[in-house]
Design a protein around this motif. Sequence first.
Motif, PDB file in Angstrom:
ATOM      1  N   PRO A 173      32.267  30.653  31.846  1.00 27.68           N
ATOM      2  CA  PRO A 173      32.890  31.932  31.514  1.00 27.68           C
ATOM      3  C   PRO A 173      34.302  31.758  30.952  1.00 27.68           C
ATOM      4  O   PRO A 173      34.693  32.484  30.031  1.00 27.68           O
ATOM      5  CB  PRO A 173      32.925  32.661  32.864  1.00 27.68           C
ATOM      6  N   PHE A 226      33.807  38.139  39.168  1.00 26.21           N
ATOM      7  CA  PHE A 226      33.676  38.274  37.714  1.00 26.21           C
ATOM      8  C   PHE A 226      32.758  39.440  37.375  1.00 26.21           C
ATOM      9  O   PHE A 226      33.061  40.258  36.502  1.00 26.21           O
ATOM     10  CB  PHE A 226      33.141  36.960  37.143  1.00 26.21           C
ATOM     11  N   PHE A 273      34.566  42.630  37.497  1.00 29.31           N
ATOM     12  CA  PHE A 273      35.340  42.980  36.302  1.00 29.31           C
ATOM     13  C   PHE A 273      34.453  43.636  35.250  1.00 29.31           C
ATOM     14  O   PHE A 273      34.868  44.588  34.574  1.00 29.31           O
ATOM     15  CB  PHE A 273      36.040  41.746  35.740  1.00 29.31           C
ATOM     16  N   VAL A 274      33.241  43.106  35.107  1.00 28.40           N
ATOM     17  CA  VAL A 274      32.316  43.725  34.144  1.00 28.40           C
ATOM     18  C   VAL A 274      32.049  45.168  34.565  1.00 28.40           C
ATOM     19  O   VAL A 274      32.097  46.095  33.745  1.00 28.40           O
ATOM     20  CB  VAL A 274      30.999  42.926  34.075  1.00 28.40           C
ATOM     21  N   VAL A 318      33.888  47.186  36.373  1.00 27.53           N
ATOM     22  CA  VAL A 318      35.057  48.044  36.172  1.00 27.53           C
ATOM     23  C   VAL A 318      35.155  48.463  34.700  1.00 27.53           C
ATOM     24  O   VAL A 318      35.413  49.624  34.377  1.00 27.53           O
ATOM     25  CB  VAL A 318      36.338  47.302  36.606  1.00 27.53           C
ATOM     26  N   THR A 319      34.909  47.510  33.822  1.00 32.66           N
ATOM     27  CA  THR A 319      35.010  47.819  32.396  1.00 32.66           C
ATOM     28  C   THR A 319      33.969  48.850  31.986  1.00 32.66           C
ATOM     29  O   THR A 319      34.280  49.816  31.279  1.00 32.66           O
ATOM     30  CB  THR A 319      34.824  46.536  31.573  1.00 32.66           C
ATOM     31  N   GLN A 376      34.980  52.175  33.274  1.00 33.69           N
ATOM     32  CA  GLN A 376      36.115  52.707  32.508  1.00 33.69           C
ATOM     33  C   GLN A 376      35.627  53.324  31.193  1.00 33.69           C
ATOM     34  O   GLN A 376      36.018  54.427  30.826  1.00 33.69           O
ATOM     35  CB  GLN A 376      37.116  51.576  32.224  1.00 33.69           C
ATOM     36  N   VAL A 377      34.774  52.584  30.502  1.00 31.18           N
ATOM     37  CA  VAL A 377      34.264  53.074  29.214  1.00 31.18           C
ATOM     38  C   VAL A 377      33.460  54.357  29.426  1.00 31.18           C
ATOM     39  O   VAL A 377      33.666  55.361  28.738  1.00 31.18           O
ATOM     40  CB  VAL A 377      33.400  51.990  28.531  1.00 31.18           C
ATOM     41  N   SER A 397      26.112  41.053  25.528  1.00 32.30           N
ATOM     42  CA  SER A 397      27.206  40.086  25.634  1.00 32.30           C
ATOM     43  C   SER A 397      26.996  39.175  26.830  1.00 32.30           C
ATOM     44  O   SER A 397      27.335  37.993  26.775  1.00 32.30           O
ATOM     45  CB  SER A 397      28.557  40.793  25.683  1.00 32.30           C
ATOM     46  N   ALA A 426      44.059  42.537  40.572  1.00 28.96           N
ATOM     47  CA  ALA A 426      43.540  43.578  39.696  1.00 28.96           C
ATOM     48  C   ALA A 426      43.566  44.922  40.404  1.00 28.96           C
ATOM     49  O   ALA A 426      43.908  45.951  39.806  1.00 28.96           O
ATOM     50  CB  ALA A 426      42.117  43.230  39.268  1.00 28.96           C
TER      51      ALA A 426
END
Lengths: 523, 828
Positions: free
Chosen positions: A322, A397, A400-401, A403-404, A407-408, A437, A471
Amino acid sequence: MLRTVLDLLLLVTLSAPALGGLATLRSADRSGRLAVTSTALASGSALVLTVAAGFDRSASWSFDDRLLIQVDRLGALLLVFVLTSTLVVQTFATRSLRGDAARSRFFAASGCAATATATLVVAADLWTMAAAWVLVSVSTALLLRHDGRPSAAAASRRATQAFLVGDVAVLLAAVAASTTVGTVTLRPEAMSGLAGSGDRVFGLVSLTGVLAVAAALAAISRCALPPAQTWLPMSVAAPTPSSAVLHAGIVNGGGVILIRFAPVIGVSWFATGLVLVAGCAGVLMGSAVARTRADVKTSLAWSTVSQMGFMVVQCATGLFGPALLHMVAHGMYKSNLFLGSGSVLEHGLRRRDMAPMRSVDMVGHAVVVAAVTAATVGASWALVRPTSFEGVAGLVFLGFVTVTVAQVASTWLRSRQERSALDLVAFGALVVATTGSIALAAVLKHWIAPSLPEVEPVLASIGAAALATTALVGWCVAGLSNRAAGDPRRTGTRATNRAYLWAAHLGDPARVAPIPRPSEVRT
Amino acid sequence: MTANPFTVRAQALVASVALPQTFPIGTFVATNPMHGLEHRRFEDAARLAAATTGARSYLTEDDYESLRSSGRITERALRAASEREFRTGTDAPTRGTLTEHFDQAHGTALAARVDDVVAKWCAAYLDEGQAAWPLPHRDLGLFGAWHALAPRDPGLVSLAGRIARRRIKDLPENGAQALSVLVGRRQIQEPDLGDYFRAAYRRLPGWASALARSGNSDDLVAYLAIRLALEDLVLDPAILATDQTPVTRSADGARIERLAVWQEALELGYRDQLLRAISSGPRPATPARPADAQAVFCIDVRSEGLRRHLEACGRYDTIGFAGFFGLPIEVAALEGNAVPSCPVIVEPRATIREVPDVDPSTATGAHDRHDAVDAVWAASRSAKTAPAAPFAFAEAAGWLLGPLAALRTFAPHAAARLTAAARNATEPAIPTRMHIDHSSDPHGGRSGLTSREQVSMAHAALTTMSLTSDFAPLVLLCGHRSSTTNNPFAAALDCGACAGKPGGPNARVLAELLNNPHVREGLADAGHTIPTSTWFVAAEHDTTTDTVRVLDRHLIPPSHAERLARLEADLELAGRRCASERQRTLPGSEKQHGAPGDIDRRSGDWAEPVPEWGLARNAAVVVGPRALTAGRDLERRVFLHSYEPDQDPDGTVLGAILTGPLLVGHWISSQYYFSTVDPDRHGAGTKPLHNVVGGIGVYEGVGGDLRTGLPLESVSFAGRRVHEPMRLLAVVEAPRERLERLVEANSAVAQLLHNGWIRLVAGSNGPDGWAEYRRDGTWERWHDDETDSRAATDTAATLGPAPILTLHHTSVDAADITQHTETMMEDR
């Protein structure tokens, strides 16, 4: 026969960018075409080397049975990335710097930086790497100096100061290793062997410790992590293409050295701790400061600080695959944003006023966001079964994906005026993008795996937890400050205001270097 | 001792007049950066600027010498110029800020430290949404926010020690009161306040002028109060304004007067060249023939090329008119807010909305798609900036953005077409029209025009453009826009008359008005009968590509389709010719001469520093019938405003032209002038270093003051000047008595003329001839001395190419010009 061809291609790959760049300085044609052609040649050769590496035919150079350079898969991937991104930026510069009197210096410095970085990523020997490392530092300093205007010269000096720590550390480590064990081969088996050997420099300190700390210091200075962060935002004094080269390729050197040295770092509490602290500090400081900057370029630079912090924590917690993909993807992402930084007004601010939500809406909103996020992450999980999500670090990790995605999804929902079928289309696209991805990352990771070290670093879980906490702190401060905006009586306002002032202060360019006024610029 | 807060506030506002008037970069409008000194003679303003900021207002003597040796400045012009008198005054500002005085005495750099802190707060306060984490307490105003936050600013302690916190808290919360306390504490006397405040503004003119935009004195007072508070913190309390010995920078009046002569000579040379073109040579044959179409273009210098080529294509009459088509309106685009679309000196009187002209379900669908695209941008922006989100986002987005960057770089033209196709696919344009009728619409607020306003606006437009009879069957109303990529200064290339926005919407509104049967009835009552066979068509000229796009095509009756098709074909041909003429002057095109793709590539190329030259090399405005200039190549240097002196015996129309288009032309010319003569102080710096800040402007590099003016690449390239800095020359075909009367009646124009900020030549090609209006109000007859100018041209030929990119040798043929330009391009 094939060997000879590959070795020859390696020669082209490594030398052409610098030769082409330097030739631009001397040639009558200053347009940079020579540099671009050479980099294109190198880039093409690197592609061939990558294909060869895929068939386990690594090009390599040895001297006296000492493996100096070897294009393993990791090196091949980074070679293609570094050279292609340099090619894009140099081509961009042939037009954007057309009116710049110092443009040939840009081509020379970026060519040398490409050669140095390319050598760095395929170096298989400590001394080769040390030489490449120092050459990257020197060419970066020249790149930032550009036409020598005071602000650019100051940025160059600051970068040199930061790099000097890493350069000296790497050179000392090379000397120490040479006197102790002779050669150090930067490949997983050899490094793992070294890590278990317990050799001591002059019988005093452990060689692994020296190597690990040197690599950590070098990475911190190159990745612009605290306390060596200031050179990177100052570097926007150089023209746009220089920034793009810097953020696409050069800063990733830190990640490369961490991966190559991973077996020795993995057994050193001190070095791992150093990387973790600097990395987490970089994540926190970088994202906080980036959020307060009102100008596009330093905001991007501070965001790189946080991204590099994230990446080195990945390295320190054993997520090498990663981390590597982060370097490549972030490099492309950031160099695009720099090159396109003149467009920030075109759509970046297209609409930003979102009405505050009533608490009733908030619950419904949260439910929808949670559902969409769970569906998206779940779908990618089910489809890809990513191997990179193993262990605590992997879970973080994955966090984090998540959270993103949340958010989007949340921003999408909040900024839509009315619901329509397009919402479903958008969520479909979100699932595809996320899964795609992650799948891409899994494939690439699988391909590189043979050249990645198999290390279970000390502190891996603690490091991942520290990153998650960092974070979370950033998340809370941002959430509170958004709520507190415009209302001084709200709880937490004083704290978030102080956080804002600290972030604004740390990001203040005048804090580190006086900005010359026009009267001082003029000669 | 405390000064009166009201006095202090008033002085802060009065002193701000000296600041350049600037606009946010998204609606860049050219202005005269020395506007505040227009009440002085030009050369005296130049001396004063040199004395206060060190700014240059002329080229250097070396520049002028090389212009002379290249033949651009002729001996004859130099003689004529040296006969004129230039006088500079001697008064000089004696006051700097407290820290400037201290720095001068002690060799410190305290003023610069204070600048840094003030700049930091200005940038945070004025940010229009670039920072994801905005400055808290912005609702308290700049001073309120500073007063609330600064005591906790970690930077404050390093600047002025811990005591500073208490001293800021002890200041009044109100900016004006705080300023008056500070003024009293340092004993700045009331008569000196203006000088002191001007000195304070001069430290950061970019930020100060951005604060002045709000029109509210609070922000300016805050700037001064913060600045003085910081000075108060870093300086010993015993240092008082009254103790300061005056500082004067040396401003060599005699040198400025020499420069003034050089500049005058340069301008007289161009005056002679233009008047010669107007008054001599073969007249174009103007047979009394009905035109196939009339086409109205903006006065913008870039229209001149297209008009010239269009006229050569067929029986077309072209008309020059301010590009807002005389409509003092705000325009609300379909998905946008209402924004002014008229010159900044004009107050908008109505809002016109763009409304869908399709069935409601299509309109709703289009709106939904637009909203979705907005939401995509919002979501990606939040993923970029929200804490914890950018990491995974960069990993996903990188794979998309990397190849995109490569495509945009290696194949810019293809990438631009791809982007356009993607936009068409996601947000297909639907037919719309400008809603001119008066209504109280659901969007809130009134919009549209009453029928009376409609007639009066249409009437004013037609009279001002001198188009009141002999209407052709097709009248093209052509606004203009630019199309550039990755260019923060894009608005500087749009229509200045439309407040830095495209002119298409105004053209559409006027076409709606003039095609409206009720408006036509009203006009007929006023004596202007528009034949029923005449149709007004709105269009937009893209100055980057020289293509003309017809707007509101769905409103055009089929009866005019054929005529329009012919016109469009001719416009396309004219545009191609104009583009290839223009392309020769653009840098980096040496290998692509004649390649049509190069012009399109520039428009879509994100790496292109010079997509077009904009209004560079603008030099003059000609007010008069097109016959005066038709058939002559004015090299896209001249604003052309149509005017029929016979139709305007009382001078009403001319008065409107002098106070409107002439002033706008003066602003544009001044902006280019000063950005050229002193790019460091009046220009915005070089594009590769530009760093967009706050959504309102740029830094050059890391930070500091907000830059004002035009980028270096708008006026020069690779160290060579492209713009020839000249004050605006106005050539007006009208009786001189009429002009005298109008100048006398209009103090703003009179001031510019009498102080030498613009040059006026009036008269006609008749027996009266042309004469220049002198600063003392008398007229100086113009005589052409052909033999002298021939000699000058010969000198130029022997001395090789001029150091600037000019194609001024009217006697050389086109091939020579190309050769000449190529030589210069290759020199780089």
